[in-house]
Design an enzyme around this catalytic site. Structure first.
Site: not given
Length: 553
Positions: A292, A303, A317
Site C-alpha cells: 500500500s 519510477d 496492493k
C-alpha cells in the site's frame, strides 16, 4: 464559432456523467434488492422457530457481502474502532505493551521502552492472572488488550505470574498514558557511512519523524548515503506516503494519482514541501510485507529514478480505501480508487473483480503484465507489486530453527537468561558465547522438542515405496537399515550445525530484554542480507548510477 469550445466541453462533461452513471446499478435494482433483503430479515425475526440474534445475523450478512468485493472493504462497528483509529492516528490510551496468547494464557511479549508497562516493571513472559481484580481465565489476547487500554491518567491493576523467579506472583499498578506508535522505531549509522531509517507504518506522525531522522543523519559528517527500510511496512495514509517521497524529490513532483469510479474521479498528488536532499544516494529495502503506502513510496522513488530498490518483490496492493460514517457510529472502510505511480503503472497484484468459478482469486501472472518506463527510460512492469532493482537471494528455510522460534524456545530461554543476568554488553558488542549457546542446548528438553527429521522421513517413505513396488528384498532392506543408522538425527549435532542462525535469534531475544526494540534491531542489522546488498551498491557509485540509468541497446 466562439461557442464551439463551450459546446465541446459540455458534451465531454455529459459523456463523462453518462459513463459514470453506467458504472452504478440502477435505482430500481437497488430498491428492489433492499426490499427483498428487508423482507427476509423481518420474516426470519418474526417466524423462525428459535430466537435469532439480530446483531449477529446482520453482521454476518454484511461480512458475506463485503467478502465478495475485496479484503479491504469492511464494516467497522463502534466497538471495533479503537484499533482502526490507532493505526491512522498513531496513538491510544493504554500501557504500551505487546501481548500474545499461548496454551490458553495471555502473556507479555514485549513492554515497549519508555511506556507505562516498561516503567512499572512488566517483563516479557509475564502471564496475566487478573486485571482490576477480575480473573482473565478464558480470555483471549484481544479481550485482555481492551481491558488494558483506557483513558490516560487512569490506573489499571494487574496480577501476573513471572517465570524463572522465586516470588512469581506479582501485583502491579500501572498508570495509563497516551501511547504513541512511533513510525520510526530506530534510525542510526550502519556500515560506517550509511544513514539507516526503519519506517514501520504511515500514520499522521510519519512525515515528521522521518524528516527529523533524515536531518539528524545528514548532520553527521560520516553519513554518505541513506537506506530507507520499508520491509514489513503494511502501509497507512496515502498523504503521509506523498510527504515522505517529498523529502527526496523536488517540490511539485507528481508522486501518485488515484482513479475512482467514473472518469471525473481522478486526483493527482504532488509534493508540497521543500525537499531535504534530492542528491544523496538512496536505497529502499522492501519485501513481501511492504504494501500500500509503502509501495507508493517505493514505486515513486523507483519510477523517478531517485532510489535503488533492494530486496524481494513487494506485496502488490494498488487500492485506496476511505471511510464513510454510518448510522449508530459505525464506519465503512471502502475501496474507492486504484492508484497509479509516476510511470503510469498500477501495481495491484490481484483483480478482485474477476473471480474463478469457485469464488477464489489469483495473482496476475507475469506474462500478462505490461512494460512501463521510469523517468530515465528504464523498463518496469505493472501488476504484482514492485520488483526490486537488486534482488536478494535468501538461504533456504531451516525447520529446526523455525521450530525453535515458533515453539518459543528462544523466547523462554531469553526470559530465563534475563532473570539471572542483571546486565549484558551493548548491542553493538554483544555476542552469543560458547557458554550461552551451551546453556541454550541444555535448556531444550529433547522429549518436548519437536522438529521434522527430513532424512528419517524420506527413508521411511522410500522403504514404504520399495515395499509397495516389490523392491524390498533383503539386500535393499540391509542398505536401508544401514542408512537409518548413518542418518539418524541427533539433536545436539543438529543444534551445533545450525549454531550461527540460532545464535542470531538468541541474541535478538536476549538484547530485547535489556535494550528493547532498539537492541533487537541493532543485532538484526549485523546479519542483514538486504542491508549488505544495499551497502554494496551504495558503496559503488558507478554501479549505483548504472542501475538508475536506462539500458543501452
Amino acid at each position: 464559432m466562439r461557442k464551439l469550445p463551450v459546446i465541446l466541453a459540455l458534451t465531454a462533461v455529459a459523456t463523462a456523467l453518462v459513463s459514470f452513471a453506467a458504472t452504478r446499478s440502477s435505482k430500481g435494482d437497488i430498491s428492489r434488492n433492499l426490499d427483498i433483503f428487508t423482507s427476509i430479515y423481518k420474516a426470519l425475526q418474526t417466524n423462525y422457530v428459535d430466537t435469532i440474534d439480530a446483531d449477529k445475523s446482520m453482521n454476518t450478512a454484511i461480512a458475506a457481502m463485503l467478502d465478495e468485493i475485496d479484503p479491504y472493504t469492511e464494516y467497522i462497528s463502534e466497538a471495533d474502532q479503537d484499533e482502526f483509529l490507532t493505526i491512522s492516528t498513531g496513538e491510544y490510551g493504554g500501557i504500551g505493551s505487546y501481548i500474545g496468547e499461548r496454551d490458553g494464557k495471555v502473556y507479555v511479549t514485549e513492554p515497549r521502552e519508555g511506556t507505562p508497562s516498561q516503567k512499572s516493571g512488566l517483563k516479557p513472559g509475564d502471564v496475566f492472572i487478573k486485571i482490576d481484580g477480575d480473573s482473565v481465565k478464558g480470555m483471549h489476547s484481544s479481550d485482555v488488550s481492551k481491558r488494558l487500554k483506557g483513558q490516560a491518567g487512569t490506573t489499571v491493576s494487574v496480577q501476573v505470574k513471572r517465570p524463572y523467579v522465586a516470588d512469581s506472583i506479582l501485583d502491579i499498578d500501572i498508570i495509563r498514558e497516551k501511547i504513541e506508535l512511533d513510525p520510526v522505531p530506530y534510525y542510526g549509522v550502519v556500515k560506517g557511512d550509511i544513514g539507516y531509517i526503519q519506517l514501520t507504518t504511515f500514520n499522521e506522525k510519519t512525515f515528521e519523524k522521518t524528516r527529523d531522522a533524515l536531518l539528524d543523519l545528514k548532520s553527521r559528517p560520516e553519513v554518505k548515503s541513506i537506506v530507507l527500510d520499508l520491509r514489513g511496512n503494511g502501509g497507512g495514509l496515502l498523504e503521509s506516503a506523498v510527504q515522505v517521497v517529498g523529502l527526496f524529490v523536488p517540490k511539485g513532483t507528481e508522486v501518485v494519482r488515484t482513479r475512482g469510479k467514473g472518469v471525473l474521479n481522478e486526483k493527482i498528488y504532488k509534493t508540497t514541501q521543500k525537499p531535504v536532499d534530492t542528491e544523496i544516494p538512496l536505497a529502499v529495502l522492501v519485501n513481501g510485507g511492504s504494501a500500500s503506502a509503502a509501495e507508493i513510496v517505493t514505486g515513486a522513488l523507483q519510477d523517478l529514478d531517485r532510489a535503488v530498490i533492494v530486496g524481494e518483490r513487494s506485496f502488490g496492493k494498488g487500492l485506496v480505501q476511505s471511510t464513510r460514517q454510518l448510522p449508530y457510529n459505525g464506519l465503512l472502510k471502502v475501496t474507492i480508487a486504484k492508484y497509479y505511480i509516476p510511470s503510469g503503472r498500477l501495481i495491484q497484484a490481484i483483480d478482485y473483480s474477476h473471480r474463478n468459478p469457485d469464488g477464489t482469486v489469483a495473482r496476475i501472472p507475469d506474462s500478462l503484465t505490461t512494460v512501463w518506463h521510469t523517468a530515465n527510460g528504464r523498463e518496469v512492469r505493472d501488476g504484482g507489486g514492485i520488483t526490486p532493482d537488486v534482488k536478494v537471494e535468501y538461504p533456504e528455510g531451516n525447520r529446526l530453527v523455525y521450530n525453535i522460534v515458533r515453539d518459543n524456545w528462544s523466547f523462554d530461554f531469553a526470559n530465563r537468561y534475563a532473570a539471572t543476568h542483571p546486565s549484558v554488553p551493548a548491542p553493538e558488542d554483544f555476542v552469543i558465547t560458547d557458554t550461552i549457546f551451551n546453556e541454550f542446548k541444555s535448556f531444550i528438553d529433547p522429549d518436548n522438542f519437536k522438529y521434522d527429521r527430513t532424512c528419517e522421513l524420506i527413508l521411511e517413505q522410500l522403504e514404504k515405496a520399495s515395499k509397495t513396488e516389490g523392491y524390498l528384498n533383503p539386500q535393499v532392506q540391509a542398505q536401508l537399515d544401514s542408512l537409518k543408522v548413518t542418518l539418524k538425527h541427533d539433536l545436539n549435532h543438529d543444534l551445533d550445525q545450525n549454531r550461527q542462525t540460532i545464535s542470531e535469534y538468541l541474541a535478538s531475544e536476549i538484547l530485547q530484554r535489556y535494550y528493547y526494540e532498539r537492541g533487537a534491531t541493532i543485532e538484526a542489522l549485523k546479519h542483514d542480507a538486504d542491508l549488505d546488498s544495499a551497502a554494496t551498491v551504495l558503496g559503488d557509485r558507478e554501479r549505483y548510477r548504472a542501475l538508475l540509468s536506462p539500458v543501452r541497446k
